[in-house]
Each structure stands twice: as structure tokens, then as C-alpha cells.
Enzyme design. Structure first.
Site, PDB file in Angstrom:
ATOM      1  N   ASP A  13       1.820  16.187 -48.779  1.00  0.00           N
ATOM      2  CA  ASP A  13       1.681  14.867 -48.164  1.00  0.00           C
ATOM      3  C   ASP A  13       0.404  14.153 -48.563  1.00  0.00           C
ATOM      4  O   ASP A  13      -0.110  13.323 -47.810  1.00  0.00           O
ATOM      5  CB  ASP A  13       1.675  14.997 -46.628  1.00  0.00           C
ATOM      6  CG  ASP A  13       2.988  14.542 -46.045  1.00  0.00           C
ATOM      7  OD1 ASP A  13       3.861  14.122 -46.827  1.00  0.00           O
ATOM      8  OD2 ASP A  13       3.138  14.593 -44.811  1.00  0.00           O
ATOM      9  N   LYS A  16       1.117  11.964 -53.190  1.00  0.00           N
ATOM     10  CA  LYS A  16       1.397  12.208 -54.608  1.00  0.00           C
ATOM     11  C   LYS A  16       2.351  11.164 -55.177  1.00  0.00           C
ATOM     12  O   LYS A  16       2.220  10.766 -56.329  1.00  0.00           O
ATOM     13  CB  LYS A  16       2.039  13.589 -54.805  1.00  0.00           C
ATOM     14  CG  LYS A  16       1.083  14.735 -54.586  1.00  0.00           C
ATOM     15  CD  LYS A  16       1.769  16.061 -54.818  1.00  0.00           C
ATOM     16  CE  LYS A  16       2.865  16.372 -53.829  1.00  0.00           C
ATOM     17  NZ  LYS A  16       2.431  16.536 -52.444  1.00  0.00           N
ATOM     18  N   GLY A  40      10.006  14.399 -52.312  1.00  0.00           N
ATOM     19  CA  GLY A  40      10.765  13.153 -52.222  1.00  0.00           C
ATOM     20  C   GLY A  40       9.944  11.948 -52.537  1.00  0.00           C
ATOM     21  O   GLY A  40       8.764  11.884 -52.201  1.00  0.00           O
ATOM     22  N   HIS A  41      10.548  11.021 -53.230  1.00  0.00           N
ATOM     23  CA  HIS A  41       9.871   9.762 -53.512  1.00  0.00           C
ATOM     24  C   HIS A  41      10.762   8.625 -53.068  1.00  0.00           C
ATOM     25  O   HIS A  41      11.940   8.605 -53.378  1.00  0.00           O
ATOM     26  CB  HIS A  41       9.639   9.597 -55.012  1.00  0.00           C
ATOM     27  CG  HIS A  41       8.803  10.675 -55.588  1.00  0.00           C
ATOM     28  ND1 HIS A  41       7.614  11.041 -55.043  1.00  0.00           N
ATOM     29  CD2 HIS A  41       8.984  11.462 -56.662  1.00  0.00           C
ATOM     30  CE1 HIS A  41       7.101  12.017 -55.760  1.00  0.00           C
ATOM     31  NE2 HIS A  41       7.917  12.301 -56.732  1.00  0.00           N
ATOM     32  N   GLN A 212       4.865  19.593 -53.164  1.00  0.00           N
ATOM     33  CA  GLN A 212       4.087  20.259 -52.091  1.00  0.00           C
ATOM     34  C   GLN A 212       2.593  20.259 -52.439  1.00  0.00           C
ATOM     35  O   GLN A 212       2.129  19.315 -53.047  1.00  0.00           O
ATOM     36  CB  GLN A 212       4.607  21.679 -51.837  1.00  0.00           C
ATOM     37  CG  GLN A 212       5.989  21.728 -51.222  1.00  0.00           C
ATOM     38  CD  GLN A 212       7.058  22.102 -52.206  1.00  0.00           C
ATOM     39  OE1 GLN A 212       6.821  22.786 -53.176  1.00  0.00           O
ATOM     40  NE2 GLN A 212       8.265  21.653 -51.964  1.00  0.00           N
TER      41      GLN A 212
HETATM   42  P1  GDP Z   1       3.555  13.270 -50.981  1.00  0.00           P
HETATM   43  O1  GDP Z   1       4.258  14.157 -50.033  1.00  0.00           O
HETATM   44  O2  GDP Z   1       2.230  13.810 -51.410  1.00  0.00           O
HETATM   45  O3  GDP Z   1       4.395  12.824 -52.160  1.00  0.00           O
HETATM   46  O4  GDP Z   1       3.182  11.995 -50.129  1.00  0.00           O
HETATM   47  P2  GDP Z   1       3.881  10.589 -50.119  1.00  0.00           P
HETATM   48  O5  GDP Z   1       3.790   9.980 -51.459  1.00  0.00           O
HETATM   49  O6  GDP Z   1       5.201  10.719 -49.463  1.00  0.00           O
HETATM   50  O7  GDP Z   1       2.862   9.780 -49.194  1.00  0.00           O
HETATM   51  C1  GDP Z   1       2.834   9.891 -47.833  1.00  0.00           C
HETATM   52  C2  GDP Z   1       2.659   8.529 -47.226  1.00  0.00           C
HETATM   53  O8  GDP Z   1       1.357   8.013 -47.475  1.00  0.00           O
HETATM   54  C3  GDP Z   1       3.618   7.476 -47.744  1.00  0.00           C
HETATM   55  O9  GDP Z   1       4.119   6.774 -46.639  1.00  0.00           O
HETATM   56  C4  GDP Z   1       2.745   6.577 -48.607  1.00  0.00           C
HETATM   57  O10 GDP Z   1       3.194   5.238 -48.636  1.00  0.00           O
HETATM   58  C5  GDP Z   1       1.422   6.674 -47.906  1.00  0.00           C
HETATM   59  N1  GDP Z   1       0.241   6.400 -48.758  1.00  0.00           N
HETATM   60  C6  GDP Z   1      -0.009   6.813 -50.026  1.00  0.00           C
HETATM   61  N2  GDP Z   1      -1.236   6.409 -50.425  1.00  0.00           N
HETATM   62  C7  GDP Z   1      -1.777   5.717 -49.394  1.00  0.00           C
HETATM   63  C8  GDP Z   1      -3.036   5.057 -49.181  1.00  0.00           C
HETATM   64  O11 GDP Z   1      -3.919   5.046 -50.030  1.00  0.00           O
HETATM   65  N3  GDP Z   1      -3.228   4.477 -47.962  1.00  0.00           N
HETATM   66  C9  GDP Z   1      -2.297   4.501 -46.983  1.00  0.00           C
HETATM   67  N4  GDP Z   1      -2.583   3.917 -45.823  1.00  0.00           N
HETATM   68  N5  GDP Z   1      -1.107   5.110 -47.143  1.00  0.00           N
HETATM   69  C10 GDP Z   1      -0.843   5.716 -48.326  1.00  0.00           C
END
Ligand code: GDP
Length: 393
Positions: A13, A16, A40-41, A212
Site C-alpha cells: 500500500d 506503488k 491491483g491498479h 505487496q
Molecule cells: P499499492 O498497494 O502500493 O499499489 O498502493 P496504491 O497505488 O493502491 O495506493 C494506495 C492509495 O494511495 C491510492 O488510493 C492512491 O490514489 C493513493 N496515493 C498514492 N500516492 C499518493 C499521494 O502522494 N498522496 C495521497 N494523498 N494519496 C496517494
């Protein structure tokens, strides 16, 4: 051009998706090397939302090749659903744009049943998608691979053996179901390692997309609260069928603070420099991308864990590999001045408030790795890129 691995530097989370999206725009080939449809994207392109769990988001860009490596466990229904969705949007018209490794293991309905049954007994925090049981079968050398669901004779024998081994389900319907899905997957199945090696030989830029996070790695994570595969960068080579010399840089994604996905120990909610130093060590990080800095706006002081105090009175500055010690560790913090300015509109590093920069630079110092990108909001444009990792120095 060089080949770059992206890994989560914490417990998942980390944001990424956004960094992968950005890096995908610089890559010619995008490869998934571990995990399953639990990543998931969500992508919004031209106002249309597309959710992808297995197929790399590079598929939205014509001409970019996407590879699902041997290290991934493939849920055929989930994969075909994504393929159908993409095709209904006029994408993936050329089947060779997607290559699914014939050596990847297949998640079958009994894997999901096992997963669901176990989760009731023991809360590791799995996603119930059959990923763990599928990896177990792989290691126990009784797994069904993508290549098997393309051949009736071989599949029948393997399923017979597997079902004799204890799985309570009827052979014939499972066989027919698997073959039907196999037939639909066939146009995309190939020797992913060979395809990838040709792409590398042509000098095409490859992005290895980790799912992950480092602390969820089966070997290097906070066992047993981990996922069933190696999430660290070293597995990018193994899970894709290339040697480690084909990888030039490894970028760790970190939030500006710490949270964890699933259950298990979490020493602190502020940024933990021990976790990041550990991630730098086990992944060989060459750069960091720090996300969600905007979330820290408004704090008078910002804390960073720089050591842990253990119950025996000792203070350590390296992440303890003993889970019991980790459970009892008390973070020792360093205080940094916070900032009041709203983040989100800055596009250049120098536009960031002085204290934000001071924070980033202190983290770089503590971890010993430079920050190549900074994210100040959820939007794609809200990213400050300090260095393109695909360009050789
Ligand atoms: P992953 O599990 O690492 O792929 O995480 P995600 O890409 O699903 O990101 C988790 C959430 O954080 C998503 O709702 C993104 O839109 C949000 N997000 C990503 N970067 C930022 C940021 O710099 N600021 C904020 N506020 N939200 C972010």
C-alpha cells in the site's frame, strides 16, 4: 536504456500504482514476477476506469509488451476477465502484446476453498484468492502450470494425482473447466523468459513490477505475517526468467509514514528508518520514491524512528530479524520541524516547503539512498521526478 525493478519498501500500500504508472510510460516492457490477482491498479484513462489485478497497466499503451512471469500464480478466470475487459475497450488487439509464462502456476477452485477455510482458523490476513495454497502446491511439486491446462492428457493425469492426494472434488468437471479456460488463454501463453531475453537484447527498457511489499516477503518479511512469495527485488530475475545482471536499478516505494496491510507487528506509524534501511539492504535499493507527503502537512513536529529500544535495555539501529524482539521494540524518535503549507501543486523539488525538503533529505541520510521521486497527491501529475531511473548515469 536500463531495466528497473519497483518494490514496496514497507508492508504494501505504499502507493506503488502511481509510480508504476509513471515508470510504465518510460518502459517498453512491463513484467509481473510474483504474487497473483491480489495486487491491483485502478487506472483512469480518458475518463474510463479500468481495474487490473494481473495484467500490467502497460497494456493500456499500444506497443508496450506486458509479461506475466513464471513467478506469478495465475487465476485463469481473473486473467480472462481482464483480457475480455481490455478487448471490449479496443485494447489488446494484438495478442502478442501480452505473454503469460507457460511455467506460471494456475490457481484452481480448490486453492480458493482451502484459503477460505484456513483464514477462518488463523488470521494471517490473506486475501482468500487461493494464492497461498497454489504456491504450496508449486513447492510441493504437485502444482498445475499454465502449460498443463493446454493439454488434456497431461492435465487429466496431474489432476488425478492431485485429487487422489486428498482434494475432494470431482475430476471431470474440473478437467473440462480448466481446459476451457486454458483454450481461451492459449493465444497469450508463451515462453516468457525467451521473449523477455529478446526484448532485453534489443535494448528495450524493462520495468519489473513488484506487488505487496518488502516486509511481506516470505523470507525477509515479518514471518509468518507475510505473503507466499518473495517480493524482494532479487525475485524479479527468478520470477521472470532472466539473470540478475539484466537489472540495473531497484527503486523502493515508501510512504512518508508507515502502515501495514494484513495482520502482524508494526513498531511505529511514523516513518521508520530501520524498516527502510532494511528494505535498502534486502533489495539493494538504488533509489527511493516517497509518496503521500501531502498527508503530513499540518503536524507541528514530524517524527522519524531512528532506533529501537529493546526490553533488555539495548538500543539497536538495525531492523531486528527476531519477530519476538520486533513485537517488543519501542521506537526511538528523532523530531523534525513540520510544515503548514498544503502540498499538491508543487512540480519542482525546490518548490516544496523548506521543512518538507529537510525531512526528505534527512530520510535519505538515514537510509543511505537518494529519493528519485516525490509524490504530493493521488493524481498522476502530483509527482516530482528528480531522476529517471531508466537513464544510465
Ligand atoms: P499499492 O498497494 O502500493 O499499489 O498502493 P496504491 O497505488 O493502491 O495506493 C494506495 C492509495 O494511495 C491510492 O488510493 C492512491 O490514489 C493513493 N496515493 C498514492 N500516492 C499518493 C499521494 O502522494 N498522496 C495521497 N494523498 N494519496 C496517494
Amino acid at each position: 536504456m536500463s531495466n528497473v525493478v519497483i518494490v514496496g519498501a514497507q508492508w504494501g500500500d505504499e502507493g506503488k500504482g502511481k509510480v508504476v504508472d509513471l515508470f510504465t510510460s518510460w518502459a517498453d516492457v512491463v513484467v509481473r514476477y510474483q504474487g497473483g490477482a491480489n495486487a491491483g491498479h485502478t487506472l483512469v484513462v480518458g475518463g474510463v476506469k479500468t481495474v487490473l489485478h494481473l495484467v500490467p497497466a502497460g497494456i493500456l499503451h499500444p506497443g508496450k509488451k506486458c509479461i506475466i512471469g513464471n513467478g506469478v500464480v495465475v487465476d485463469p478466470e481473473a486473467l480472462l476477465e481482464e483480457i475480455d475487459l481490455l478487448r471490449s475497450r479496443g485494447l489488446l488487439a494484438d495478442a502478442t502484446q501480452l505473454v503469460v509464462s507457460e511455467n506460471a502456476h494456475v490457481i484452481l477452485p480448490y486453492h480458493k476453498r482451502i484459503d477460505a477455510g484456513r483464514e477462518k482458523q488463523k488470521a494471517i490476513g490473506t486475501t482468500g484468492r487461493g494464492i497461498g495454497p497454489c504456491y504450496e502446491d508449486k513447492v510441493a511439486r504437485r502444482g498445475i502450470r499454465v502449460r498443463d491446462v493446454l493439454k488434456e492428457g497431461a492435465l487429466r493425469t496431474k489432476l488425478e494425482e492431485r485429487l487422489l492426494g486428498g482434494e475432494k472434488c470431482e475430476l471431470e468437471p474440473l478437467l473440462q473447466w480448466s481446459l476451457k479456460l486454458g483454450e481461451r488463454m492459449r493465444p497469450y501463453v508463451g515462453d516468457a523468459s525467451e521473449v523477455l531475453s529478446h526484448e532485453v537484447a534489443k535494448g528495450r527498457a524493462v520495468l519489473f513490477e513488484g506487488a505487496q511489499g518488502t516486509l511481506l516477503d516470505i523470507d525477509h518479511g515479518t514471518y509468518p505475517y507475510v505473503t507466499s512469495s518473495n517480493t524482494v527485488a532479487g525475485n524479479a530475475a527468478v520470477g521472470a526468467g532472466l539473470g540478475p545482471t539484466s537489472i540495473h536499478s531497484v527503486i523502493g516505494i515508501t510512504k512518508a509514514y508507515t502502515t501495514r496491510v494484513g495482520n502482524g507487528p508494526l513498531p511505529c506509524g511514523w516513518l521508520d528508518a530501520l524498516v527502510l534501511r532494511y528494505a535498502a539492504r534486502v533489495n539493494g535499493l538504488s533509489g527511493l520514491a516517497m509518496t503521500k507527503l501531502d498527508v503530513l502537512t499540518g503536524f507541528e513536529k514530524i517524527l522519524v524512528a531512528i532506533a529501537y529500544q529493546l526490553p533488555n535495555g539495548k538500543t539497536v539501529s538495525e531492523f531486528p530479524s527476531d519477530p519476538q524482539l520486533l513485537e517488543q521494540a519501542q521506537p526511538v524518535y528523532e523530531e523534525l520541524p513540520g510544515w503548514k503549507e498544503r502540498l499538491g501543486d508543487q512540480r519542482e523539488y525546490q518548490e516544496l516547503p523548506e521543512n518538507t525538503r529537510r525531512y526528505i533529505e534527512r530520510v535519505e541520510q538515514l537510509v543511505g539512498v537518494e529519493t528519485i521521486a516525490v509524490s504530493v497527491g493521488a493524481e498522476r501529475a502530483q509527482t516530482i521526478v528528480r531522476k529517471n531511473p531508466f537513464r544510465h548515469p
